[in-house]
Scaffold this motif. Structure first.
Motif, short mmCIF file in Angstrom:
data_model
loop_
_atom_site.label_atom_id
_atom_site.label_comp_id
_atom_site.label_asym_id
_atom_site.label_seq_id
_atom_site.Cartn_x
_atom_site.Cartn_y
_atom_site.Cartn_z
N PRO A 144 0.80 -1.22 0.00
CA PRO A 144 0.00 0.00 0.00
C PRO A 144 0.84 1.28 0.00
CG PRO A 144 -0.89 -1.56 1.58
CD PRO A 144 0.41 -2.13 1.08
N ASN A 145 2.03 1.24 0.60
CA ASN A 145 2.89 2.43 0.60
C ASN A 145 3.30 2.83 -0.82
OD1 ASN A 145 2.84 2.68 3.38
ND2 ASN A 145 4.63 1.35 3.64
N THR A 146 3.44 1.85 -1.69
CA THR A 146 3.79 2.12 -3.08
C THR A 146 2.66 2.87 -3.77
OG1 THR A 146 5.17 0.14 -3.12
CG2 THR A 146 4.52 1.05 -5.25
N VAL A 147 1.42 2.43 -3.55
CA VAL A 147 0.25 3.10 -4.13
C VAL A 147 0.12 4.50 -3.55
CG1 VAL A 147 -2.26 3.04 -4.39
CG2 VAL A 147 -0.94 0.91 -4.54
N ALA A 148 0.32 4.63 -2.24
CA ALA A 148 0.22 5.94 -1.59
C ALA A 148 1.24 6.91 -2.17
CB ALA A 148 0.40 5.80 -0.08
N LYS A 149 2.44 6.42 -2.45
CA LYS A 149 3.48 7.28 -3.03
C LYS A 149 3.06 7.75 -4.43
CE LYS A 149 8.43 7.30 -4.09
NZ LYS A 149 9.69 6.54 -3.99
N ALA A 150 2.53 6.84 -5.24
CA ALA A 150 2.08 7.19 -6.59
C ALA A 150 0.91 8.17 -6.53
CB ALA A 150 1.68 5.94 -7.36
#
Length: 136
Positions: free
Chosen positions: A56-62
């Protein structure tokens, strides 16, 4: 009622771009082509992370990058929505980024030994796919 559009993204493990960059690029293309219309609600961070089987951190960054650039609007308690189009960067910054992208692109393809016309046709074809689709 909010228009919910499924976010059809494909994450390629062999792609040299980081996963968050693939998400950013994919959403930009979907918005530019009109496949994600203005006002469309995006999946939640957790929802997209589950769909793509990523952190989820990857999606949040994007999503954070897309919001900062003005592609998405964050509405407290409601989620993320496709923003109304506007010029996101100054003319000088747009020109600088285009120059950088062209230089990187030329550096990547020069060794492939294709005729200029072939390269230009391929680029034009990709750009054409990103143009808003006209509804009949």
């Amino acid at each position: 009622m909010t228009l919910r559009v499924p976010l059809m993204l494909h994450i390629a493990t062999g792609d040299p771009r980081p996963i968050h960059r693939q998400i950013v690029d994919g959403v930009r293309r979907l918005v530019a082509s009109g496949d994600l219309p203005v006002g469309a609600a995006l999946p939640s961070v957790r929802g997209l992370a589950q769909q793509l089987s990523i952190n989820p951190n990857t999606v949040a960054k994007a999503y954070g990058e897309l919001t900062q650039e003005g592609w998405l609007d964050a509405r407290a308690g409601l989620g993320l929505f496709v923003a109304v189009p506007r010029q996101r960067l100054s003319n000088e910054e747009r020109s600088r980024r285009l120059d950088d992208a062209v230089q990187r692109f030329v550096g990547d393809v020069i060794g492939l030994d294709y005729p200029n016309a072939t390269v230009l046709d391929r680029v034009a074809g990709e750009l054409e796919q990103c143009q808003p689709r006209k509804l009949a």
